[in-house]
Design an enzyme around this catalytic site. Sequence first.
Site, PDB file in Angstrom:
ATOM      1  N   CYS A 172       0.861  -1.186   0.000  1.00 25.12           N
ATOM      2  CA  CYS A 172       0.000   0.000   0.000  1.00 25.12           C
ATOM      3  C   CYS A 172       0.895   1.234   0.000  1.00 25.12           C
ATOM      4  O   CYS A 172       1.657   1.467   0.942  1.00 25.12           O
ATOM      5  CB  CYS A 172      -0.873  -0.028   1.247  1.00 25.12           C
ATOM      6  SG  CYS A 172      -1.665   1.543   1.578  1.00 25.12           S
ATOM      7  N   CYS A 207      -0.313   3.938  -6.655  1.00 22.89           N
ATOM      8  CA  CYS A 207      -1.300   3.323  -5.766  1.00 22.89           C
ATOM      9  C   CYS A 207      -1.451   1.902  -6.287  1.00 22.89           C
ATOM     10  O   CYS A 207      -1.588   1.696  -7.507  1.00 22.89           O
ATOM     11  CB  CYS A 207      -2.627   4.072  -5.834  1.00 22.89           C
ATOM     12  SG  CYS A 207      -3.993   3.173  -5.052  1.00 22.89           S
TER      13      CYS A 207
END
Length: 265
Positions: free
Chosen positions: A70, A177
């Site tokens: 992440c 992302c």
Amino acid sequence: MRLGLFDSGVGGFTVLRKVVELCPNTSFVYLADTARLPYGSKTTNEIIQIAEEISSWFSHQNIDAFLVACNTTNAIALDVIKKNLDVPVFDLIGSAASGIQESRVGVIATPSTVKTKAYTNAILEYKPKSFVIEQSCPEFVPMIEMDKMNSDDFLNVAIKYLQPLLNQKIDSLILGCSHYPLITPLLTEILTSNVKLIDPSEALSLKLKLSMDSKISNFSKKTFLVDSKFYVTSNPKGFLLKAKHWLKVFPEVNLVSLQKKGCVS
Ligand code: DGL
């Protein structure tokens, strides 16, 4: 080789898939913090708290290495994760930045990641003369998680985010992302052909393979997903369907509570 990785939702699947390509004899403990998705609009303190809870949970999972799948947590709380785990930690931002060859780099990421300028700072450390422009894309993650990627709305949102970067004549675009590799076909439709797409999980997987090669080759049996475990903080059934869609597997998905009690079912 047992690897731990986490994300707010399905973003970590893109990292998992890349790792499996390069290091097939690995199994995974995957935690999706679905109860708190999306991370991208959370404050620094919230992300630090999340990183504390998640890394503490993983410290009891008997893993050999940890992948920060992440970017938002990577940008804000990598030090927290490293402090809580005593296994090697591999991150997306550092891995991607160290391999950058291009000189006009666009970065798309969540608002919380962009706010930190973590990609810009990391890239400039390796290539001080680069031009880096970051664009936050708040609508992408919720739309990907709700499977709204094939709508006209999504295309328009994507054009809105990418046009300012194209105006700056970028020669590469970092998918900052881990959810975004899931929309690569749509992004390539909008981007001009001279813009190279960079998925940071490629550099991460390579680093992992290089540093773990001797250990990985000790495993002759293909263990991927046979021994892998999937955990969520809410809605296991919904996540199971997403795993089936994106990973083509039908794993057991367990519900966990990260508030110190561990597994609740
Ligand atoms: N996929 C994560 C990232 O790479 C989190 C996205 C979100 O939950 O907003 O930033």
